[in-house]
Design a protein around this motif. Structure first.
Motif, short mmCIF file in Angstrom:
data_model
loop_
_atom_site.label_atom_id
_atom_site.label_comp_id
_atom_site.label_asym_id
_atom_site.label_seq_id
_atom_site.Cartn_x
_atom_site.Cartn_y
_atom_site.Cartn_z
N PHE A 1 34.76 38.01 29.63
CA PHE A 1 34.87 37.36 30.93
C PHE A 1 34.98 38.41 32.04
N GLU A 2 35.83 39.39 31.84
CA GLU A 2 35.99 40.45 32.85
C GLU A 2 34.70 41.22 33.06
N THR A 3 33.94 41.46 32.01
CA THR A 3 32.65 42.13 32.12
C THR A 3 31.69 41.29 32.96
N ASN A 4 31.69 39.98 32.73
CA ASN A 4 30.84 39.08 33.52
C ASN A 4 31.23 39.09 34.99
N ILE A 5 32.53 39.13 35.28
CA ILE A 5 33.00 39.18 36.67
C ILE A 5 32.43 40.43 37.35
N GLN A 6 32.49 41.55 36.68
CA GLN A 6 31.98 42.80 37.26
C GLN A 6 30.46 42.73 37.43
N PHE A 7 29.76 42.22 36.45
CA PHE A 7 28.31 42.17 36.46
C PHE A 7 27.77 41.22 37.52
N SER B 1 29.80 39.07 43.61
CA SER B 1 29.23 38.74 44.92
C SER B 1 30.31 38.01 45.72
N GLU B 2 30.00 37.70 46.95
CA GLU B 2 30.97 36.98 47.79
C GLU B 2 31.25 35.58 47.25
N ASP B 3 30.28 35.00 46.56
CA ASP B 3 30.39 33.61 46.11
C ASP B 3 30.95 33.45 44.70
N THR B 4 31.10 34.54 43.98
CA THR B 4 31.56 34.45 42.60
C THR B 4 33.02 34.86 42.48
N LEU B 5 33.60 34.49 41.38
CA LEU B 5 34.97 34.84 41.07
C LEU B 5 35.12 36.36 41.07
N SER B 6 36.15 36.86 41.72
CA SER B 6 36.35 38.30 41.81
C SER B 6 37.44 38.75 40.84
N GLU B 7 37.50 40.04 40.62
CA GLU B 7 38.57 40.59 39.78
C GLU B 7 39.93 40.28 40.39
N ALA B 8 40.02 40.32 41.72
CA ALA B 8 41.29 40.00 42.40
C ALA B 8 41.69 38.55 42.15
N TYR C 1 40.86 36.72 39.59
CA TYR C 1 41.24 36.61 38.18
C TYR C 1 42.62 37.19 37.94
N HIS C 2 42.94 38.32 38.53
CA HIS C 2 44.26 38.92 38.35
C HIS C 2 45.35 38.04 38.96
N TYR C 3 45.03 37.36 40.06
CA TYR C 3 45.97 36.42 40.66
C TYR C 3 46.25 35.27 39.69
N TRP C 4 45.19 34.73 39.07
CA TRP C 4 45.37 33.66 38.09
C TRP C 4 46.25 34.12 36.94
N LYS C 5 46.03 35.36 36.49
CA LYS C 5 46.76 35.86 35.32
C LYS C 5 48.26 35.94 35.59
N GLU C 6 48.65 36.01 36.86
CA GLU C 6 50.07 36.02 37.20
C GLU C 6 50.76 34.71 36.84
N THR C 7 49.96 33.66 36.65
CA THR C 7 50.52 32.35 36.25
C THR C 7 50.32 32.12 34.76
N ASP C 8 50.19 33.18 33.98
CA ASP C 8 50.00 33.12 32.53
C ASP C 8 48.65 32.49 32.16
#
Length: 137
Positions: free
Chosen positions: A44-50, A53-60, A62-69
């Motif tokens: 999933f993280e590889t897909n985020i990097q690949f 864009s402005e319209d797609t899920l960013s690493e930031a 995703y990391h925010y979501w991960k703060e909620t387990d």
């Protein structure tokens, strides 16, 4: 795989335990629609990097979501991802377009059991065909 039966027989209530249970349950299953793997989060993280864009899920994001387990637990054979935390399940299209992400107020086991029963209305996942178990095959 019978998600309702798995839900009824297990007492997992966190995404990490759910993923481990599903990996165990899926062993030996031929051609599953939902693929549960230990390295799914890395994919999933590889897909985020690949697909960045402005319209797609960013690493930031995703990391925010991960703060909620939050944890990605599955990928469909169509390339879409499913993840969740203690309270919600996210269906994320393979395109990772933010506007297309679907969020359901269900824990993962409840979501999969509801999907299997045809009670999830999704624009991403295919409709579940309602058939009798011995439907003239």
């Amino acid at each position: 795989m019978n998600f309702h039966e798995i839900k009824e027989q297990s007492d997992v209530h966190d995404p990490h335990s759910f993923l481990q249970l599903m990996i165990t349950e899926q062993q030996g299953e031929d051609d599953p629609f939902f693929i549960f793997q230990t390295d799914i989060e890395q994919k999933f993280e590889t897909n985020i990097q690949f697909l960045a864009s402005e319209d797609t899920l960013s690493e930031a994001d995703y990391h925010y979501w991960k703060e909620t387990d939050f944890l990605i637990v599955s990928q469909t054979i169509d390339g879409d991802f499913i993840g969740g935390n203690m309270d919600e399940t996210f269906v994320i299209p393979s395109s990772l377009y933010k506007q297309d992400i679907e969020i359901y107020p269900l824990f993962l086991s409840d979501f999969f059991a509801s999907y299997e029963a045809g009670r999830i209305d999704s624009n991403i996942l295919p409709k579940v065909a309602k058939t009798e178990e011995n439907d003239g095959m």
